[in-house]
Design a protein around this motif. Sequence first.
Motif, PDB file in Angstrom:
ATOM      1  N   ILE A 149      10.877 -11.437 -23.282  1.00  0.00           N
ATOM      2  CA  ILE A 149      11.816 -10.922 -22.274  1.00  0.00           C
ATOM      3  C   ILE A 149      11.412  -9.499 -21.866  1.00  0.00           C
ATOM      4  O   ILE A 149      11.417  -9.150 -20.679  1.00  0.00           O
ATOM      5  CB  ILE A 149      13.261 -10.906 -22.831  1.00  0.00           C
ATOM      6  CG1 ILE A 149      13.660 -12.291 -23.353  1.00  0.00           C
ATOM      7  CG2 ILE A 149      14.246 -10.387 -21.787  1.00  0.00           C
ATOM      8  CD1 ILE A 149      13.943 -13.345 -22.346  1.00  0.00           C
ATOM      9  N   THR A 150      11.018  -8.692 -22.846  1.00  0.00           N
ATOM     10  CA  THR A 150      10.615  -7.316 -22.544  1.00  0.00           C
ATOM     11  C   THR A 150       9.363  -7.310 -21.667  1.00  0.00           C
ATOM     12  O   THR A 150       9.249  -6.522 -20.726  1.00  0.00           O
ATOM     13  CB  THR A 150      10.344  -6.538 -23.852  1.00  0.00           C
ATOM     14  OG1 THR A 150      11.454  -6.741 -24.722  1.00  0.00           O
ATOM     15  CG2 THR A 150      10.181  -5.061 -23.602  1.00  0.00           C
ATOM     16  N   ARG A 151       8.422  -8.219 -21.968  1.00  0.00           N
ATOM     17  CA  ARG A 151       7.192  -8.283 -21.174  1.00  0.00           C
ATOM     18  C   ARG A 151       7.521  -8.641 -19.718  1.00  0.00           C
ATOM     19  O   ARG A 151       7.003  -8.030 -18.779  1.00  0.00           O
ATOM     20  CB  ARG A 151       6.251  -9.340 -21.768  1.00  0.00           C
ATOM     21  CG  ARG A 151       4.850  -9.270 -21.174  1.00  0.00           C
ATOM     22  CD  ARG A 151       3.928 -10.340 -21.725  1.00  0.00           C
ATOM     23  NE  ARG A 151       3.762 -10.258 -23.159  1.00  0.00           N
ATOM     24  CZ  ARG A 151       4.047 -11.252 -23.999  1.00  0.00           C
ATOM     25  NH1 ARG A 151       4.513 -12.390 -23.553  1.00  0.00           N
ATOM     26  NH2 ARG A 151       3.866 -11.104 -25.292  1.00  0.00           N
ATOM     27  N   LEU A 152       8.413  -9.603 -19.536  1.00  0.00           N
ATOM     28  CA  LEU A 152       8.804  -9.991 -18.172  1.00  0.00           C
ATOM     29  C   LEU A 152       9.447  -8.812 -17.446  1.00  0.00           C
ATOM     30  O   LEU A 152       9.155  -8.544 -16.276  1.00  0.00           O
ATOM     31  CB  LEU A 152       9.781 -11.169 -18.243  1.00  0.00           C
ATOM     32  CG  LEU A 152      10.386 -11.583 -16.903  1.00  0.00           C
ATOM     33  CD1 LEU A 152       9.320 -12.157 -15.984  1.00  0.00           C
ATOM     34  CD2 LEU A 152      11.510 -12.594 -17.096  1.00  0.00           C
TER      35      LEU A 152
ATOM     36  N   GLY B  73       9.081  -4.872 -13.197  1.00  0.00           N
ATOM     37  CA  GLY B  73       9.132  -3.463 -12.827  1.00  0.00           C
ATOM     38  C   GLY B  73       7.862  -3.013 -12.124  1.00  0.00           C
ATOM     39  O   GLY B  73       7.902  -2.157 -11.244  1.00  0.00           O
ATOM     40  N   GLU B  74       6.734  -3.601 -12.508  1.00  0.00           N
ATOM     41  CA  GLU B  74       5.460  -3.213 -11.905  1.00  0.00           C
ATOM     42  C   GLU B  74       5.323  -3.709 -10.477  1.00  0.00           C
ATOM     43  O   GLU B  74       4.514  -3.213  -9.720  1.00  0.00           O
ATOM     44  CB  GLU B  74       4.298  -3.727 -12.748  1.00  0.00           C
ATOM     45  CG  GLU B  74       3.987  -2.780 -13.899  1.00  0.00           C
ATOM     46  CD  GLU B  74       3.129  -3.400 -14.985  1.00  0.00           C
ATOM     47  OE1 GLU B  74       2.779  -4.589 -14.891  1.00  0.00           O
ATOM     48  OE2 GLU B  74       2.830  -2.671 -15.943  1.00  0.00           O
ATOM     49  N   GLU B  75       6.131  -4.730 -10.111  1.00  0.00           N
ATOM     50  CA  GLU B  75       6.048  -5.296  -8.755  1.00  0.00           C
ATOM     51  C   GLU B  75       6.544  -4.335  -7.692  1.00  0.00           C
ATOM     52  O   GLU B  75       6.192  -4.444  -6.540  1.00  0.00           O
ATOM     53  CB  GLU B  75       6.874  -6.575  -8.673  1.00  0.00           C
ATOM     54  CG  GLU B  75       6.077  -7.820  -8.996  1.00  0.00           C
ATOM     55  CD  GLU B  75       6.927  -9.071  -8.907  1.00  0.00           C
ATOM     56  OE1 GLU B  75       7.892  -9.085  -8.126  1.00  0.00           O
ATOM     57  OE2 GLU B  75       6.634 -10.008  -9.652  1.00  0.00           O
TER      58      GLU B  75
ATOM     59  N   GLY C 165      10.090 -22.052 -19.064  1.00  0.00           N
ATOM     60  CA  GLY C 165       8.759 -22.668 -19.099  1.00  0.00           C
ATOM     61  C   GLY C 165       7.673 -21.772 -18.532  1.00  0.00           C
ATOM     62  O   GLY C 165       6.506 -21.887 -18.911  1.00  0.00           O
ATOM     63  N   GLU C 166       8.042 -20.853 -17.644  1.00  0.00           N
ATOM     64  CA  GLU C 166       7.039 -19.992 -17.003  1.00  0.00           C
ATOM     65  C   GLU C 166       6.609 -18.842 -17.912  1.00  0.00           C
ATOM     66  O   GLU C 166       5.550 -18.273 -17.720  1.00  0.00           O
ATOM     67  CB  GLU C 166       7.599 -19.385 -15.703  1.00  0.00           C
ATOM     68  CG  GLU C 166       7.926 -20.399 -14.630  1.00  0.00           C
ATOM     69  CD  GLU C 166       8.727 -19.770 -13.500  1.00  0.00           C
ATOM     70  OE1 GLU C 166       8.378 -18.661 -13.052  1.00  0.00           O
ATOM     71  OE2 GLU C 166       9.723 -20.396 -13.076  1.00  0.00           O
ATOM     72  N   ILE C 167       7.442 -18.454 -18.853  1.00  0.00           N
ATOM     73  CA  ILE C 167       7.089 -17.275 -19.667  1.00  0.00           C
ATOM     74  C   ILE C 167       6.998 -17.563 -21.169  1.00  0.00           C
ATOM     75  O   ILE C 167       6.726 -16.663 -21.954  1.00  0.00           O
ATOM     76  CB  ILE C 167       8.080 -16.107 -19.444  1.00  0.00           C
ATOM     77  CG1 ILE C 167       9.460 -16.420 -20.043  1.00  0.00           C
ATOM     78  CG2 ILE C 167       8.226 -15.729 -17.989  1.00  0.00           C
ATOM     79  CD1 ILE C 167      10.222 -15.143 -20.404  1.00  0.00           C
ATOM     80  N   LYS C 168       7.216 -18.793 -21.565  1.00  0.00           N
ATOM     81  CA  LYS C 168       7.243 -19.089 -23.014  1.00  0.00           C
ATOM     82  C   LYS C 168       5.870 -18.828 -23.640  1.00  0.00           C
ATOM     83  O   LYS C 168       4.837 -18.948 -22.973  1.00  0.00           O
ATOM     84  CB  LYS C 168       7.680 -20.529 -23.263  1.00  0.00           C
ATOM     85  CG  LYS C 168       6.710 -21.578 -22.793  1.00  0.00           C
ATOM     86  CD  LYS C 168       7.234 -22.966 -23.155  1.00  0.00           C
ATOM     87  CE  LYS C 168       6.528 -24.080 -22.421  1.00  0.00           C
ATOM     88  NZ  LYS C 168       5.083 -24.152 -22.583  1.00  0.00           N
ATOM     89  N   SER C 169       5.864 -18.472 -24.933  1.00  0.00           N
ATOM     90  CA  SER C 169       4.579 -18.362 -25.633  1.00  0.00           C
ATOM     91  C   SER C 169       4.414 -19.570 -26.536  1.00  0.00           C
ATOM     92  O   SER C 169       5.361 -20.350 -26.731  1.00  0.00           O
ATOM     93  CB  SER C 169       4.473 -17.087 -26.469  1.00  0.00           C
ATOM     94  OG  SER C 169       5.666 -16.391 -26.526  1.00  0.00           O
ATOM     95  N   ILE C 170       3.184 -19.687 -27.094  1.00  0.00           N
ATOM     96  CA  ILE C 170       2.953 -20.849 -27.957  1.00  0.00           C
ATOM     97  C   ILE C 170       3.778 -20.693 -29.241  1.00  0.00           C
ATOM     98  O   ILE C 170       3.943 -19.587 -29.746  1.00  0.00           O
ATOM     99  CB  ILE C 170       1.457 -21.067 -28.294  1.00  0.00           C
ATOM    100  CG1 ILE C 170       0.785 -19.741 -28.605  1.00  0.00           C
ATOM    101  CG2 ILE C 170       0.727 -21.818 -27.225  1.00  0.00           C
ATOM    102  CD1 ILE C 170      -0.617 -19.898 -29.120  1.00  0.00           C
ATOM    103  N   PRO C 171       4.303 -21.809 -29.747  1.00  0.00           N
ATOM    104  CA  PRO C 171       5.162 -21.704 -30.938  1.00  0.00           C
ATOM    105  C   PRO C 171       4.315 -21.453 -32.184  1.00  0.00           C
ATOM    106  O   PRO C 171       3.202 -21.945 -32.280  1.00  0.00           O
ATOM    107  CB  PRO C 171       5.814 -23.081 -30.997  1.00  0.00           C
ATOM    108  CG  PRO C 171       4.866 -24.004 -30.338  1.00  0.00           C
ATOM    109  CD  PRO C 171       4.134 -23.204 -29.291  1.00  0.00           C
ATOM    110  N   VAL C 172       4.844 -20.647 -33.093  1.00  0.00           N
ATOM    111  CA  VAL C 172       4.179 -20.484 -34.383  1.00  0.00           C
ATOM    112  C   VAL C 172       5.032 -21.256 -35.389  1.00  0.00           C
ATOM    113  O   VAL C 172       6.177 -20.880 -35.654  1.00  0.00           O
ATOM    114  CB  VAL C 172       4.056 -18.997 -34.763  1.00  0.00           C
ATOM    115  CG1 VAL C 172       3.411 -18.845 -36.130  1.00  0.00           C
ATOM    116  CG2 VAL C 172       3.230 -18.265 -33.701  1.00  0.00           C
TER     117      VAL C 172
END
Length: 212
Positions: A201-204, A209-211, A78-85
Amino acid sequence: MELTKRQESILEIVKKEGPITGEQIAERLSINKATLRSDMAILTMFGLLGARPRVGYFYLGRTLNRIIAEKLHQIKVGEIKSIPVVISDQSYVYDAVVKMFIEDVGTLIVVKEKGLLEGVISRKDLLKTTLSSPDIQKLPVSVIMTRMPNIIMVEPEESVWLAAKRLIIHEIDALPVVRSVASANGKKGFEVIGRITKTSITRLFVELGEES
Ligand code: ADP
């Protein structure tokens, strides 16, 4: 995150001799206690060591990999989902091709009335169909989609790790994020509330990694 040589030595000392005070650790390493402070803060912050007043530092027995794994299990879909197409089950293959280009996605989620999950169409489903079917303007998407109950999905409270695992195991690019609902005829249905893709998943992964 990689530990410094000194942090590794501190871990070894605490593993062998803990509980042990900061002063004693400093003594073993022949450095002063102030120098040690930032290392101890890092080791406790990452959960490798525990600290208790009047007792000292103790080893928690967790490895760095274990800590990364815990983090991945903590983050929920729920924290990383995108809007459904989505596309209606009443539409045609031609509409699906157009929608895929306009929305710039690789997977379309097919829904029936009230946004309930009915199927999924991937890039290759469409490619295959356009090669073999002369009239995609008259061919309903429902004929070519992968349909329920064969759709692999995920719920918002499930972990991103589980979502990633499903993508890998089933060799697919996207999962509809759904909430279970009772539909009109009393049967169970799944309302589509988002999507998780390999890109999510790749974006997360990049953000985590940036943290560091
Ligand atoms: P592509 O076909 O572009 O390689 P996928 O690997 O995602 O994309 O899809 C492979 C097949 O799996 C397609 O036939 C597609 O309909 C089906 N598929 C895709 N996503 C799902 C899903 N979440 N659940 C079940 N089947 C799916």
